[in-house]
Design an enzyme around this catalytic site. Structure first.
Site, PDB file in Angstrom:
ATOM      1  N   ASN A 286      67.336  53.246  66.235  1.00 49.20           N
ATOM      2  CA  ASN A 286      66.911  52.343  65.181  1.00 49.20           C
ATOM      3  C   ASN A 286      65.460  51.943  65.403  1.00 49.20           C
ATOM      4  OD1 ASN A 286      67.006  50.614  62.993  1.00 49.20           O
ATOM      5  ND2 ASN A 286      67.768  48.895  64.203  1.00 49.20           N
TER       6      ASN A 286
ATOM      7  N   GLY B  10      73.356  50.114  55.986  1.00 50.42           N
ATOM      8  CA  GLY B  10      74.746  50.155  55.574  1.00 50.42           C
ATOM      9  C   GLY B  10      75.365  51.536  55.683  1.00 50.42           C
ATOM     10  N   ALA B  11      74.644  52.583  55.244  1.00 50.45           N
ATOM     11  CA  ALA B  11      75.179  53.941  55.328  1.00 50.45           C
ATOM     12  C   ALA B  11      75.351  54.363  56.779  1.00 50.45           C
ATOM     13  CB  ALA B  11      74.260  54.917  54.595  1.00 50.45           C
TER      14      ALA B  11
ATOM     15  N   GLY C  77      68.640  55.332  62.213  1.00 53.73           N
ATOM     16  CA  GLY C  77      68.739  54.220  61.291  1.00 53.73           C
ATOM     17  C   GLY C  77      69.981  53.393  61.554  1.00 53.73           C
TER      18      GLY C  77
ATOM     19  N   ASP D  46      80.769  55.983  52.514  1.00 53.59           N
ATOM     20  CA  ASP D  46      79.727  56.797  53.149  1.00 53.59           C
ATOM     21  C   ASP D  46      80.259  57.531  54.378  1.00 53.59           C
ATOM     22  OD1 ASP D  46      77.587  56.198  51.420  1.00 53.59           O
ATOM     23  OD2 ASP D  46      77.220  54.308  52.451  1.00 53.59           O
TER      24      ASP D  46
ATOM     25  N   SER E 287      72.970  60.182  40.309  1.00 54.26           N
ATOM     26  CA  SER E 287      74.329  59.732  40.001  1.00 54.26           C
ATOM     27  C   SER E 287      74.619  59.694  38.499  1.00 54.26           C
ATOM     28  CB  SER E 287      74.580  58.366  40.629  1.00 54.26           C
ATOM     29  OG  SER E 287      74.610  58.446  42.028  1.00 54.26           O
TER      30      SER E 287
ATOM     31  N   LYS F  42      73.807  46.873  49.896  1.00 45.13           N
ATOM     32  CA  LYS F  42      75.174  47.041  50.403  1.00 45.13           C
ATOM     33  C   LYS F  42      75.684  45.798  51.121  1.00 45.13           C
ATOM     34  CE  LYS F  42      74.819  52.053  50.590  1.00 45.13           C
ATOM     35  NZ  LYS F  42      74.963  53.291  51.384  1.00 45.13           N
TER      36      LYS F  42
ATOM     37  N   SER G 142      67.787  58.403  41.137  1.00 41.80           N
ATOM     38  CA  SER G 142      69.172  58.758  41.442  1.00 41.80           C
ATOM     39  C   SER G 142      69.713  59.842  40.516  1.00 41.80           C
ATOM     40  CB  SER G 142      70.054  57.512  41.338  1.00 41.80           C
ATOM     41  OG  SER G 142      71.415  57.848  41.519  1.00 41.80           O
TER      42      SER G 142
ATOM     43  N   ASN H  32      79.590  50.079  49.343  1.00 38.13           N
ATOM     44  CA  ASN H  32      78.825  50.987  48.487  1.00 38.13           C
ATOM     45  C   ASN H  32      79.528  51.287  47.167  1.00 38.13           C
ATOM     46  OD1 ASN H  32      80.827  52.833  49.199  1.00 38.13           O
ATOM     47  ND2 ASN H  32      79.391  54.508  49.571  1.00 38.13           N
TER      48      ASN H  32
END
Length: 227
Positions: free
Chosen positions: A158, A137-138, A134, A110, A25, A74, A23, A95
């Site tokens: 999906n 969660g996002a 997909g 998101d 972040s 999430k 990450s 998130n």
């Protein structure tokens, strides 16, 4: 820009997920804290699914003021929150966690972030059609936000052939990976957006799997694994 030295009064925030060591972040947030002159530090917590509930439970005891939550936690973050924003509640996915007056609050940014990026690119999603690869969660957050922004249709592709949307109020169709693999024509006017990796020519070619009514293909973590 000088970083404030870590001290016994330094406040701690971080990102929790698995995997999470890749990450960016911590780099981004610590640079922001330094620029603002804040005595804060942001770190990465690699926590597996078996331990995540204990990790969330330890936030208050350890004085961790907030967490960014990434895959695959999430859903667990939603369950850990004392209270959630409207969007996070509809999606049952969180998130972002932080403390407020002794209560753990959950948010999901998101989807709104994605829609904001469309507006910054002079693209109004109202009346347009989108495909999302997909259903994690996002993805659910993006779909919900597109629905609120007035998207005409959201096509959810999906790999598992099913999708849980919580209480989402947005038109969509879920199709399985066999249909997604069908080539529907090479005249698609579409762009490919991926949250987790730079687009390559191979990934961009996924746009041609969809017909001309799809405005954008949105790839999330789960979808990326199958492109």
């Amino acid at each position: 820009m000088t970083r404030v030295p870590v001290s016994s009064s330094t406040r701690v925030a971080g990102v929790i997920g698995s995997p999470v060591r890749h990450s960016l972040s911590p780099t981004l947030y610590n640079a922001a804290f330094a620029a603002a002159g804040l005595d804060w530090v942001y770190v990465a917590f690699e926590v597996g699914a078996d331990d995540v509930e204990e990790a969330f439970g330890g936030m208050k005891a350890l004085g961790i003021v907030g967490l960014s939550v990434t895959t695959p936690h999430k859903d667990a973050a939603f369950r850990a929150a004392d209270e959630c924003s409207a969007a996070a509640g509809r999606m049952r996915a969180v998130n972002c966690l932080h403390w407020s007056e002794g209560r753990l609050l959950g948010h999901n940014t998101d989807g709104d972030g994605f829609v904001d990026s469309l507006h910054e690119a002079d693209c109004d999603p109202s009346g347009l059609s989108f495909a999302v690869l997909g259903a994690g969660g996002a993805a659910r957050s993006v779909i919900e936000a597109l629905g609120r922004a007035g998207a005409a249709e959201v096509l959810v592709i999906n790999a598992l052939g099913r999708v849980f949307m919580g209480e989402m109020d947005c038109p969509f169709r879920a199709i399985d990976n066999e249909i997604a693999a069908c080539k529907l024509g090479r005249d698609a006017q579409a762009i490919f957006v991926d949250f987790h990796a730079e687009a390559t020519s191979e990934k961009q070619s996924m746009a041609f799997f969809l017909d001309g009514r799809v405005t954008a293909v949105v790839g999330t973590q789960i979808g990326r694994a199958h492109v």
